[in-house]
Design a protein around this motif. Sequence first.
Motif, short mmCIF file in Angstrom:
data_model
loop_
_atom_site.label_atom_id
_atom_site.label_comp_id
_atom_site.label_asym_id
_atom_site.label_seq_id
_atom_site.Cartn_x
_atom_site.Cartn_y
_atom_site.Cartn_z
N GLN A 70 0.42 -0.91 -0.33
CA GLN A 70 -0.13 0.11 0.36
C GLN A 70 0.90 1.48 0.02
OE1 GLN A 70 -3.29 -0.87 -0.87
NE2 GLN A 70 -4.58 1.02 -0.04
N LYS A 71 1.84 1.56 0.78
CA LYS A 71 3.10 2.22 0.47
C LYS A 71 3.67 2.72 -0.45
CE LYS A 71 3.11 3.20 5.49
NZ LYS A 71 4.47 3.14 7.15
N GLN A 72 4.54 1.80 -1.40
CA GLN A 72 4.71 1.45 -2.06
C GLN A 72 4.31 2.40 -3.50
OE1 GLN A 72 7.68 1.24 -3.43
NE2 GLN A 72 7.70 1.62 -4.99
N PHE A 73 2.63 1.83 -3.76
CA PHE A 73 1.32 2.68 -4.15
C PHE A 73 1.15 4.17 -4.31
CE2 PHE A 73 -2.85 3.81 -4.99
CZ PHE A 73 -3.28 3.45 -6.84
N ALA A 74 1.59 3.85 -2.76
CA ALA A 74 1.00 5.87 -2.47
C ALA A 74 2.14 6.22 -2.91
CB ALA A 74 0.94 5.90 -0.62
N GLN A 142 14.84 7.85 -5.10
CA GLN A 142 15.67 7.31 -4.40
C GLN A 142 15.08 5.85 -3.57
OE1 GLN A 142 18.44 10.91 -4.39
NE2 GLN A 142 19.51 9.19 -3.65
N ALA A 143 14.17 5.62 -3.28
CA ALA A 143 13.57 5.04 -2.40
C ALA A 143 12.20 4.16 -3.19
CB ALA A 143 11.93 5.79 -1.31
N HIS A 144 12.28 2.64 -2.44
CA HIS A 144 11.06 1.93 -2.56
C HIS A 144 11.21 0.99 -1.49
CE1 HIS A 144 14.75 -0.86 -2.96
NE2 HIS A 144 14.06 -1.78 -2.27
N PHE A 145 9.75 0.72 -0.96
CA PHE A 145 9.80 -0.33 -0.91
C PHE A 145 9.06 -2.24 -0.31
CE2 PHE A 145 7.49 3.19 0.77
CZ PHE A 145 7.21 3.04 2.34
N VAL A 151 4.46 -5.61 7.57
CA VAL A 151 4.26 -5.35 8.82
C VAL A 151 5.87 -4.99 9.22
CG1 VAL A 151 4.59 -6.82 10.62
CG2 VAL A 151 3.37 -4.81 10.66
N HIS A 152 5.85 -3.48 10.17
CA HIS A 152 7.13 -2.77 10.32
C HIS A 152 7.78 -2.36 9.06
CE1 HIS A 152 5.90 -3.39 14.98
NE2 HIS A 152 6.37 -5.44 14.41
N GLU A 153 6.95 -2.12 7.78
CA GLU A 153 7.41 -1.63 6.74
C GLU A 153 8.39 0.06 6.74
OE1 GLU A 153 4.06 0.29 7.39
OE2 GLU A 153 4.24 -2.12 7.59
N THR A 154 9.61 0.02 6.67
CA THR A 154 10.14 1.06 5.69
C THR A 154 10.57 1.11 4.37
OG1 THR A 154 11.82 2.58 7.63
CG2 THR A 154 12.60 0.35 6.70
#
Length: 256
Positions: A70-74, A142-145, A151-154
């Motif tokens: 979900q955060k990667q999509f966002a 420069q970022a991805h998930f 869980v505890h995704e960063t």
Amino acid sequence: IIFLRLFMIPVSVFIVAQDEAHNIERVLHSVKDFAQVIVVDSGSTDNTPALAEMSGATVIHQAWLGYAGQKQFALTQCTCDWVLNLDADEELTTECVAVIQDTIVQAEIAALRLSRNDMFMDKLPNRWMKKPNNLRLYRREQAHFDTSEQVHETAIVNGKEVRTNIAFTHYGYNRIDALVAKNNLYSTLRAEDKFARNKRPSVIKLALVLPLTFIQKYLLQGRILNGKRGLILATIDAFYAFMKEAKLWEKHLTKP
């Protein structure tokens, strides 16, 4: 609108939310000066989307892809060079906004790790207690998930990371029942992740993880400075560590 955006902080804020009507206005008010604010809603049954839109955010509906997914999509919906990830139960302080503005003008920096103040039983932690920290501000390109983490995704950032003692405020652990419910869910997901990676359980760790985690949290990290609240919180933290190991044992003992 374009004219107003020129005077706003050139950072995209993205928030993953579902049924957060009791929180969403607070966090959105704290980022009202940012150029882009996106709320990715995974199917709220309350008025979270309407409140977000009334607060000026862009609401995007996306079926649940998992925490990291979900955060990667966002992240892909953001347009600014810098992005800031917040949860609906968090809030930026004015000090956080200032350190973010100072960071994004430094060409050699790719990410900023912020400290976190966890509200618990309606009080902030003692100022001398060691606080958790989270990587929340980074350059978009420069970022991805890692979407394999449940869980505890960063974010994983390719570049120089700095950290600050300036802290944002987190309300998600304020009540014991809410914290225990989250820990029960998260411990299950963490055990599933470890099991999927063929992580073997350990009798020694099962026996020692609870008391050692309690000592770490209560004494070494300073929960003791919070009095009775600190004792309760350190015990909950220790039990969470135990549950992750116990559930990993359960997965191995009950597998076909």
